[in-house]
Design a protein around this motif. Structure first.
Motif, PDB file in Angstrom:
ATOM      1  N   HIS A   1     -11.978  33.817  30.611  1.00  0.00           N
ATOM      2  CA  HIS A   1     -12.143  32.594  31.409  1.00  0.00           C
ATOM      3  C   HIS A   1     -11.085  31.559  31.052  1.00  0.00           C
ATOM      4  O   HIS A   1     -10.701  30.753  31.866  1.00  0.00           O
ATOM      5  CB  HIS A   1     -13.523  31.980  31.182  1.00  0.00           C
ATOM      6  N   GLY A   2     -10.675  31.560  29.823  1.00  0.00           N
ATOM      7  CA  GLY A   2      -9.679  30.614  29.347  1.00  0.00           C
ATOM      8  C   GLY A   2      -8.297  31.253  29.371  1.00  0.00           C
ATOM      9  O   GLY A   2      -8.079  32.255  30.038  1.00  0.00           O
ATOM     10  N   PRO A   3      -7.345  30.659  28.612  1.00  0.00           N
ATOM     11  CA  PRO A   3      -5.958  31.126  28.666  1.00  0.00           C
ATOM     12  C   PRO A   3      -5.774  32.607  28.307  1.00  0.00           C
ATOM     13  O   PRO A   3      -6.429  33.126  27.416  1.00  0.00           O
ATOM     14  CB  PRO A   3      -5.270  30.251  27.612  1.00  0.00           C
ATOM     15  N   ARG A   4      -4.874  33.257  29.064  1.00  0.00           N
ATOM     16  CA  ARG A   4      -4.468  34.622  28.704  1.00  0.00           C
ATOM     17  C   ARG A   4      -3.403  34.581  27.616  1.00  0.00           C
ATOM     18  O   ARG A   4      -3.255  35.519  26.850  1.00  0.00           O
ATOM     19  CB  ARG A   4      -3.829  35.329  29.909  1.00  0.00           C
ATOM     20  N   ASN A   5      -2.604  33.489  27.627  1.00  0.00           N
ATOM     21  CA  ASN A   5      -1.528  33.328  26.653  1.00  0.00           C
ATOM     22  C   ASN A   5      -1.717  32.024  25.895  1.00  0.00           C
ATOM     23  O   ASN A   5      -1.916  30.970  26.505  1.00  0.00           O
ATOM     24  CB  ASN A   5      -0.164  33.279  27.348  1.00  0.00           C
ATOM     25  N   LEU A   6      -1.643  32.122  24.570  1.00  0.00           N
ATOM     26  CA  LEU A   6      -1.676  30.931  23.737  1.00  0.00           C
ATOM     27  C   LEU A   6      -0.401  30.955  22.887  1.00  0.00           C
ATOM     28  O   LEU A   6      -0.163  31.906  22.145  1.00  0.00           O
ATOM     29  CB  LEU A   6      -2.924  30.944  22.839  1.00  0.00           C
ATOM     30  N   HIS A   7       0.425  29.925  23.071  1.00  0.00           N
ATOM     31  CA  HIS A   7       1.728  29.901  22.405  1.00  0.00           C
ATOM     32  C   HIS A   7       1.849  28.614  21.601  1.00  0.00           C
ATOM     33  O   HIS A   7       1.631  27.531  22.131  1.00  0.00           O
ATOM     34  CB  HIS A   7       2.841  29.968  23.468  1.00  0.00           C
ATOM     35  N   ILE A   8       2.171  28.751  20.313  1.00  0.00           N
ATOM     36  CA  ILE A   8       2.297  27.566  19.453  1.00  0.00           C
ATOM     37  C   ILE A   8       3.773  27.364  19.124  1.00  0.00           C
ATOM     38  O   ILE A   8       4.455  28.309  18.706  1.00  0.00           O
ATOM     39  CB  ILE A   8       1.499  27.736  18.145  1.00  0.00           C
ATOM     40  N   ILE A   9       4.255  26.156  19.347  1.00  0.00           N
ATOM     41  CA  ILE A   9       5.614  25.820  18.917  1.00  0.00           C
ATOM     42  C   ILE A   9       5.494  24.848  17.746  1.00  0.00           C
ATOM     43  O   ILE A   9       5.005  23.720  17.896  1.00  0.00           O
ATOM     44  CB  ILE A   9       6.427  25.190  20.073  1.00  0.00           C
ATOM     45  N   LEU A  10       5.878  25.330  16.573  1.00  0.00           N
ATOM     46  CA  LEU A  10       5.873  24.473  15.385  1.00  0.00           C
ATOM     47  C   LEU A  10       7.187  23.691  15.382  1.00  0.00           C
ATOM     48  O   LEU A  10       8.266  24.284  15.426  1.00  0.00           O
ATOM     49  CB  LEU A  10       5.749  25.311  14.120  1.00  0.00           C
ATOM     50  N   VAL A  11       7.066  22.369  15.369  1.00  0.00           N
ATOM     51  CA  VAL A  11       8.252  21.513  15.473  1.00  0.00           C
ATOM     52  C   VAL A  11       8.399  20.718  14.179  1.00  0.00           C
ATOM     53  O   VAL A  11       7.593  19.817  13.909  1.00  0.00           O
ATOM     54  CB  VAL A  11       8.119  20.548  16.667  1.00  0.00           C
ATOM     55  N   ASP A  12       9.410  21.070  13.398  1.00  0.00           N
ATOM     56  CA  ASP A  12       9.632  20.343  12.154  1.00  0.00           C
ATOM     57  C   ASP A  12       9.952  18.891  12.482  1.00  0.00           C
ATOM     58  O   ASP A  12      10.657  18.598  13.447  1.00  0.00           O
ATOM     59  CB  ASP A  12      10.780  20.987  11.374  1.00  0.00           C
ATOM     60  N   GLN A  13       9.407  17.991  11.686  1.00  0.00           N
ATOM     61  CA  GLN A  13       9.710  16.565  11.831  1.00  0.00           C
ATOM     62  C   GLN A  13       9.135  15.939  13.106  1.00  0.00           C
ATOM     63  O   GLN A  13       9.506  14.831  13.457  1.00  0.00           O
ATOM     64  CB  GLN A  13      11.237  16.309  11.834  1.00  0.00           C
ATOM     65  N   LEU A  14       8.227  16.648  13.791  1.00  0.00           N
ATOM     66  CA  LEU A  14       7.660  16.061  15.017  1.00  0.00           C
ATOM     67  C   LEU A  14       6.911  14.768  14.710  1.00  0.00           C
ATOM     68  O   LEU A  14       6.956  13.808  15.477  1.00  0.00           O
ATOM     69  CB  LEU A  14       6.705  17.059  15.703  1.00  0.00           C
ATOM     70  N   ASP A  15       6.201  14.752  13.592  1.00  0.00           N
ATOM     71  CA  ASP A  15       5.394  13.586  13.244  1.00  0.00           C
ATOM     72  C   ASP A  15       6.189  12.515  12.490  1.00  0.00           C
ATOM     73  O   ASP A  15       5.617  11.536  12.032  1.00  0.00           O
ATOM     74  CB  ASP A  15       4.192  14.008  12.378  1.00  0.00           C
ATOM     75  N   ARG A  16       7.504  12.729  12.347  1.00  0.00           N
ATOM     76  CA  ARG A  16       8.316  11.778  11.588  1.00  0.00           C
ATOM     77  C   ARG A  16       8.202  10.381  12.204  1.00  0.00           C
ATOM     78  O   ARG A  16       8.238  10.224  13.433  1.00  0.00           O
ATOM     79  CB  ARG A  16       9.784  12.228  11.603  1.00  0.00           C
ATOM     80  N   GLY A  17       8.003   9.421  11.376  1.00  0.00           N
ATOM     81  CA  GLY A  17       7.850   8.071  11.904  1.00  0.00           C
ATOM     82  C   GLY A  17       6.391   7.703  12.113  1.00  0.00           C
ATOM     83  O   GLY A  17       6.044   6.552  12.226  1.00  0.00           O
ATOM     84  N   ASP A  18       5.519   8.738  12.138  1.00  0.00           N
ATOM     85  CA  ASP A  18       4.075   8.464  12.181  1.00  0.00           C
ATOM     86  C   ASP A  18       3.603   8.091  10.788  1.00  0.00           C
ATOM     87  O   ASP A  18       4.304   8.250   9.809  1.00  0.00           O
ATOM     88  CB  ASP A  18       3.302   9.717  12.578  1.00  0.00           C
ATOM     89  N   GLN A  19       2.351   7.668  10.753  1.00  0.00           N
ATOM     90  CA  GLN A  19       1.727   7.475   9.442  1.00  0.00           C
ATOM     91  C   GLN A  19       1.128   8.797   8.974  1.00  0.00           C
ATOM     92  O   GLN A  19       0.192   8.822   8.207  1.00  0.00           O
ATOM     93  CB  GLN A  19       0.634   6.413   9.538  1.00  0.00           C
ATOM     94  N   GLY A  20       1.656   9.909   9.477  1.00  0.00           N
ATOM     95  CA  GLY A  20       1.107  11.214   9.118  1.00  0.00           C
ATOM     96  C   GLY A  20      -0.031  11.561  10.046  1.00  0.00           C
ATOM     97  O   GLY A  20      -0.332  10.809  10.976  1.00  0.00           O
ATOM     98  N   PRO A  21      -0.678  12.687   9.774  1.00  0.00           N
ATOM     99  CA  PRO A  21      -1.712  13.196  10.673  1.00  0.00           C
ATOM    100  C   PRO A  21      -2.910  12.274  10.779  1.00  0.00           C
ATOM    101  O   PRO A  21      -3.745  12.440  11.633  1.00  0.00           O
ATOM    102  CB  PRO A  21      -2.124  14.522  10.033  1.00  0.00           C
ATOM    103  N   SER A  22      -3.012  11.271   9.880  1.00  0.00           N
ATOM    104  CA  SER A  22      -4.186  10.404   9.936  1.00  0.00           C
ATOM    105  C   SER A  22      -4.076   9.400  11.080  1.00  0.00           C
ATOM    106  O   SER A  22      -5.053   8.800  11.473  1.00  0.00           O
ATOM    107  CB  SER A  22      -4.342   9.656   8.613  1.00  0.00           C
ATOM    108  N   GLU A  23      -2.874   9.272  11.640  1.00  0.00           N
ATOM    109  CA  GLU A  23      -2.699   8.378  12.792  1.00  0.00           C
ATOM    110  C   GLU A  23      -3.622   8.818  13.928  1.00  0.00           C
ATOM    111  O   GLU A  23      -3.738   9.993  14.233  1.00  0.00           O
ATOM    112  CB  GLU A  23      -1.245   8.461  13.277  1.00  0.00           C
ATOM    113  N   SER A  24      -4.291   7.880  14.541  1.00  0.00           N
ATOM    114  CA  SER A  24      -5.231   8.236  15.603  1.00  0.00           C
ATOM    115  C   SER A  24      -4.474   8.617  16.870  1.00  0.00           C
ATOM    116  O   SER A  24      -3.982   7.773  17.591  1.00  0.00           O
ATOM    117  CB  SER A  24      -6.156   7.053  15.858  1.00  0.00           C
TER     118      SER A  24
END
Lengths: 474, 251
Positions: free
Chosen positions: B223-246
């Motif tokens: 019923h859901g996706p046939r394909n699940l694709h993850i792109i890991l992006v280095d430095q994507l969160d750069r400039g954030d306060q880290g994953p704790s940012e809402s």
């Protein structure tokens, strides 16, 4: 669902003679058993987790009222409602009323054994609300108007061909030349049809694998994603579940989740584990506007503190039936009610009464595999023994069996009499069977000798020969 | 809240009283009264961990490797790129490789809108919750859980959860620094966001949708996706306060 457990013996006989069923059960046998074993081998802590899960569940049951109170308060705090129901009738009426308040015409449904338990689909349909099962297996058996034959894979009793025939009969706009030969074609067909049903549904009904007291969340575990489409597309989400599903915290749920899929399908983790907490929030672009939890008792609280207390630990993984030689021989329908296999043999008498279901606890060889694989160590064979005791006490078993057992009980507890009686019997049988070494038939033991020969005793009883041996050794 | 009839409410109240009466009567011989409520409140407040398998108790780079291995095992595809500016080409190539239309439905997540999509002008973008016709969605994720290659999603204005379930193809953009070891580590992350309040939905996603309901044969995309694709992006969160940012609080 109208129980036919009282006809278990005939049901089982028919199942054994059913060539079609025996073919599909042949495909089923061993699959989940091997997968579970491999998953277990990959997690060295598996057995420790089982012990912790047992202790956790015991702790929850001992504090069930407190955890339910905390859960309810959190649901309300998050904008949801909890509806308490003692009986299947109350639960059905509650769900119908919620559907009517939402002006619902169609309802999409995720898989829920409690909904089966309370006979929800038939009731909604009789009252003008159309329920549509969306788990693939449940959808197929809904079209065929059959009950599930397994709690995890409800259409395990059907072949690809059966499913293709079912779709051709019910999907009336299917072109005759459309190929439905492979499982892939069937999944695509069901996906296309059900997608429109998800979108059209006014209300989505799911069950719950866990309820979390800490957060007021309900949790569903699925592989298809149908339970999620059921709860994020319609305007109203109704969760129907048993009140024993409550767990204290997200951490506690995580422990049980590690055991659930591994025990059920041998996956390390099911595809989708979803924690739902209240209706959609300000700013959310999707999700239901209303969130209702219908908590069903249906006899569960009456098991607390009894010899069946521990069955309330069950997390409905189905490992007991996957490993049961009786379930593997006859399939799920023969049990005649919602829960088949060893867990059904213990639960069904509690939920629909011993008079209806007294055969089920006898549908066991006491081989002990169900208890050995149970992720929360439920002593299922011992509980079946307790039901057999009650069956005899309530005179539900045949009189000949009860008198026979009564006589045996008298005889076997008097050693002198026992030694004397068995001594004579073995001597006589030994003399009579001397020529052939076996009996083709024995009066009073026709059930045994119909299908096999009885070997003739070679002289003396076990105790006599043991005593002789001890004397020689001494 | 819906108009719920008085009879429904009073029936529920009556059932509730009966249920609690029976539970308390049955449990009375098994426990010391008064102590139980304290134990319960304490367990909820402290939410102690039970045994956490050692499998994912690793330094973070090895957790990333375990995450990728476990995700691949359940038929999620994973690739890693150096920065956000590589994402448009990675997605365009992925779609081309699968012969999919270059149309994306984006979660209204500021982190995703900051990606320089104009580097691939062929990609047609819209943003919002999923619609039936959307073939490919792109979302973020709150965390990746190494022990089983599981994505942890939390609903919110920037994360409509229909994007996780309706489209045939689901692409997830995530900084690898968000990968943690266990589910419990995931809950620790969740508790630091938004004052620890649970969002309407938390989805643990482990591979594309599947079913084995027909003759126990595994089929993807039930019923859901046939394909699940993850792109890991280095430095994507750069400039954030880290994953704790809402995430996504400003849609």
């Amino acid at each position: 669902m109208h129980p036919t457990s009282h006809d278990f013996k005939d049901n089982a006989r028919r199942a054994l003679d059913d060539v079609h069923l025996q073919t599909v059960m042949g495909v089923f046998r061993g699959g989940f058993v091997d997968k579970r074993k491999r998953a277990m081998e990959r997690l060295p802590e598996f057995d420790q987790l089982r012990d912790q899960a047992r202790d956790l569940k015991n702790h929850i049951l001992e504090n069930l009222d407190h955890y339910l109170e905390r859960f309810e308060a959190k649901v309300v705090e998050n904008g949801g409602q909890v509806h308490w129901c003692r009986t299947p009738a109350e639960a059905r009426e509650t769900v119908l009323e919620l559907c009517r308040a939402a002006d619902a015409k169609t309802v999409s449904k995720g898989k829920s054994m409690v909904a089966e338990e309370i006979g929800l689909n038939d009731y909604l349909e009789e009252h003008g609300v159309v329920p549509i099962e969306t788990d693939l297996g449940e959808y197929i058996i809904q079209l065929r108007r059959e009950p599930p034959s397994h709690i995890i894979v409800p259409a395990i009793h059907l072949t690809k061909g059966d499913v293709a025939d079912t779709f051709r009969e019910h999907h009336t706009d299917l072109k005759p030349d459309r190929n439905l030969g492979e499982a892939r074609d069937l999944v695509n067909e069901a996906r296309a049809v059900l997608r429109q049903k998800f979108i059209a549904a006014d209300v989505g009904i799911t069950g719950a694998n866990f309820l979390i007291a800490e957060t007021g969340s309900t949790v569903i575990v699925t592989n298809e994603g149908n339970g999620d489409l059921t709860q994020c597309l319609p305007r109203v989400h109704i969760v129907v579940t048993g009140l024993e599903k409550v767990v204290p915290t997200l951490e506690d749920a995580s422990t049980l989740i590690r055991l659930l899929a591994r025990s059920a399908t041998g996956q390390e983790m099911s595809c989708y584990t979803t924690f739902s907490t209240g209706p959609r929030r300000a700013g959310d672009l999707d999700g239901p506007e209303q969130f209702h939890v219908v908590l069903v008792d249906n006899g569960r609280t009456s098991l607390l503190g009894t010899e069946f207390h521990e069955v309330l630990r069950c997390i409905r993984c189905g490992a007991c039936m996957n490993h049961c030689p009786v379930y593997n021989a006859i399939g799920g329908h023969a049990y005649g009610w919602v829960y088949p296999g060893p867990i059904g043999s213990v639960l069904d008498p509690a939920l629909i009464g011993l008079a209806e279901a007294h055969h089920l606890p006898n549908a066991s060889t006491f081989c002990g595999r169900c208890e050995a694989v149970c992720p929360v160590h439920i002593p299922l064979p011992n509980m079946m023994r307790q039901w057999r005791f009650r069956e005899s006490e309530q005179k539900l078993s045949p009189p000949a069996l009860r008198y026979g057992l009564g006589f045996w009980g008298f005889f076997a507890t008097k050693p002198a009499l026992y030694h004397f009686g068995t001594g004579i019997a073995m001597t006589v049988l030994g003399l009579l069977g001397r020529a052939k070494g076996r009996f083709r038939s024995l009066p009073g033991a026709k059930g045994w000798t119909d299908t096999r020969d009885m070997p003739a005793p070679e002289g003396g009883t076990f105790q006599q020969r043991w005593a002789q041996r001890q004397r020689k050794a001494g | 809240m819906a108009e719920i009839s008085h009879s429904l409410a009073s029936r529920s109240a009556k059932a509730r009283a009966g249920i609690f009466g029976d539970i308390r009567a049955a449990l009375k011989p098994m426990r010391t009264e008064g102590a139980a409520a304290t134990v319960v409140d304490d367990r909820i407040a402290r939410h102690p961990r039970n045994l956490v398998p050692a499998r994912a108790n690793l330094p973070q780079p090895e957790q990333v490797a375990l995450f990728i291995a476990k995700a691949t095992e359940v038929m999620t595809s994973v690739e890693r790129v150096a920065s956000a500016s590589d994402v448009p080409k990675a997605i365009a190539d992925y779609l081309k490789g699968k012969n999919l239309a270059p149309e994306l439905r984006l979660a209204p997540d500021p982190r995703l809108s900051a990606i320089p999509w104009d580097r691939q002008p062929t990609l047609a973008l819209t943003s919002g919750h999923a619609r039936d016709r959307d073939a490919t969605s792109v979302t973020g994720a709150v965390a990746g859980i190494a022990e089983t290659g599981t994505l942890m999603m939390m609903s919110g204005p920037g994360a409509p959860i229909t994007l996780n379930f309706m489209p045939d193809n689901h692409i997830v953009i995530m900084d690898p620094s968000r990968i943690v070891g266990s589910y419990e580590d995931g809950w620790d992350v969740a508790r630091t966001r938004d004052g620890g309040a649970m969002p309407r939905a938390v989805n643990f996603i482990t591979g594309p949708s599947r079913t084995a309901d027909i003759e126990q044969q595994l089929q993807l995309g039930a019923h859901g996706p046939r394909n699940l694709h993850i792109i890991l992006v280095d430095q994507l969160d750069r400039g954030d306060q880290g994953p704790s940012e809402s995430d996504g609080s400003s849609a």
